[in-house]
Write an enzyme that holds these catalytic residues in place. Structure first.
Site, short mmCIF file in Angstrom:
data_model
loop_
_atom_site.label_atom_id
_atom_site.label_comp_id
_atom_site.label_asym_id
_atom_site.label_seq_id
_atom_site.Cartn_x
_atom_site.Cartn_y
_atom_site.Cartn_z
N GLY A 25 0.80 -1.22 0.00
CA GLY A 25 0.00 0.00 0.00
C GLY A 25 0.83 1.27 0.00
O GLY A 25 0.42 2.31 -0.54
N PHE A 26 2.03 1.21 0.58
CA PHE A 26 2.89 2.39 0.65
C PHE A 26 3.66 2.58 -0.65
O PHE A 26 3.77 3.69 -1.16
CB PHE A 26 3.88 2.22 1.82
CG PHE A 26 4.73 3.43 2.08
CD1 PHE A 26 4.27 4.46 2.88
CD2 PHE A 26 6.00 3.53 1.54
CE1 PHE A 26 5.08 5.58 3.13
CE2 PHE A 26 6.81 4.63 1.77
CZ PHE A 26 6.34 5.66 2.58
N GLY A 27 4.18 1.49 -1.18
CA GLY A 27 4.95 1.58 -2.41
C GLY A 27 5.78 0.34 -2.66
O GLY A 27 5.55 -0.71 -2.08
N VAL A 29 9.20 -2.09 -2.80
CA VAL A 29 10.29 -2.42 -1.89
C VAL A 29 11.46 -2.98 -2.71
O VAL A 29 11.27 -3.83 -3.58
CB VAL A 29 9.87 -3.46 -0.84
CG1 VAL A 29 11.00 -3.72 0.15
CG2 VAL A 29 8.61 -2.99 -0.10
N LYS A 48 11.94 0.74 1.19
CA LYS A 48 10.54 0.94 0.76
C LYS A 48 10.34 2.40 0.35
O LYS A 48 10.55 3.31 1.15
CB LYS A 48 9.59 0.55 1.89
CG LYS A 48 8.12 0.62 1.50
CD LYS A 48 7.24 -0.18 2.44
CE LYS A 48 7.14 0.42 3.82
NZ LYS A 48 6.15 -0.29 4.66
N ASP A 149 -3.21 -3.87 10.44
CA ASP A 149 -3.10 -4.47 9.11
C ASP A 149 -2.37 -5.82 9.19
O ASP A 149 -1.46 -6.09 8.41
CB ASP A 149 -2.36 -3.52 8.15
CG ASP A 149 -2.60 -3.87 6.68
OD1 ASP A 149 -3.57 -4.61 6.40
OD2 ASP A 149 -1.83 -3.41 5.83
#
Length: 315
Positions: A25-27, A29, A48, A149
């Protein structure tokens, strides 16, 4: 530790696609190499990078830094440092060699390599490690945290098959004056506690629900949502196992590779624990401390079963 953007570019060879090891979800890696101890040694790390299209951003970036800088536990991934440069927001972690539990349970591939099937002992050990990490988050003396999560994709596995909880971008610090926190519902579809989803009241038992879904993944070896299945109840792992539990047919949905590895008594205890985690009423679910102790017992009991099998069938 704060890294220069130039150091990140060097570590990832300008974010070389070949070094990409995952995305969430963040980006994306990347696997990278950084210089440490005054450039006298090198360390392999996971880097990340925030995706410009991500719904996450500075809030999640800061949350992860603040949370992981205060917490240290062998079952929680360590944050090495970060980089903030213009619109770039980058987190640097210890590199966990074997990837995620999800990779082994139902993706069966990592870096184009086929992955071995996990034994029951290995699955129990990984679940126990994750439970220990979550119990620490919920009950430590520094800052009690609700992860929000929990999923197989956020449970990393190192070379020694030790589990480490990762991805703290949307976690919540537990309120000291209330038993719940009113908050916008966030998480991953299929793992989100229905009670939290309907009331927006987040508690530690929301993590317990999500972990219960992971326990079922470990037993059934399939994703939480299977788009290949049209039947609504079988499409959802939770609906499927709840129906099978009610009909007393859970034995039919166990990962076929586990046949002969689990004693009948151990299987029943595991099923009862996993189904209890999914109870619709949060206060009826076990605590992570209770789950940890139950899994520890099951791991010991499972080893005794395997030893008994070896003795029984020894030629």
């Amino acid at each position: 530790m704060r890294f220069l953007f130039a150091e990140i570019l060097s570590a990832t060879k300008n974010f070389d696609k070949k070094l990409e090891i995952g995305h969430g979800g963040f980006g994306r890696v990347y696997k990278g190499v950084i210089n440490v101890i005054n450039d006298k040694a090198k360390m392999i790390v996971a880097i990340k990078r925030l995706d410009s299209k991500s719904k996450q951003g500075e809030k999640e970036f800061i949350s992860e830094i603040e949370t992981l800088s205060k917490l240290r536990h062998k079952h929680i991934v360590s944050l090495i440092g970060y980089c903030s440069y213009g619109s770039e927001m980058i987190l640097v972690y210890e590199y966990i060699e074997r990837g995620t539990l999800a990779d082994y349970l139902h993706k069966n591939k990592r870096d184009s390599r086929a992955l071995p099937l996990l034994t029951w002992k290995e699955r129990l050990n990984i679940c126990l490690g994750a439970a220990r990490g979550l119990d620490y988050l919920h009950n430590n003396n520094v800052q009690e945290v609700i992860h929000r999560d929990v999923k197989s994709g956020n449970i990393l596995v190192d070379l020694n098959w030790m589990a480490k909880i990762a991805d703290f971008g949307i976690c919540k610090v537990e309120s000291t004056s209330h038993t719940h926190t009113s908050t916008e519902v966030k998480g991953t579809i299929g793992y989100i506690d229905p009670m939290y989803s309907s009331t927006k009241m987040l508690t530690k038992k929301s993590d317990v629900y999500s972990f219960g879904v992971v326990l079922w993944e470990a037993l059934c070896g399939r994703p939480v949502l299977d788009n290949k299945i049209d039947d609504e109840q079988q499409h959802s792992l939770v609906l499927w196992v709840q129906r099978c539990y009610k009909n007393k047919t859970v034995h039919k949905i166990i990962d076929s590779s586990l046949m002969g590895q689990i004693s009948t008594d151990s299987l029943q205890l595991y099923i009862d624990l996993a189904i209890a985690c999914l109870h619709e009423e949060g206060n009826r679910r076990p605590t992570m401390a209770k789950i940890k102790e139950d899994l520890k017992y099951l791991l010991t009991d499972g080893l005794n079963f395997l030893r008994w099998e070896e003795l029984t069938y020894c030629p």
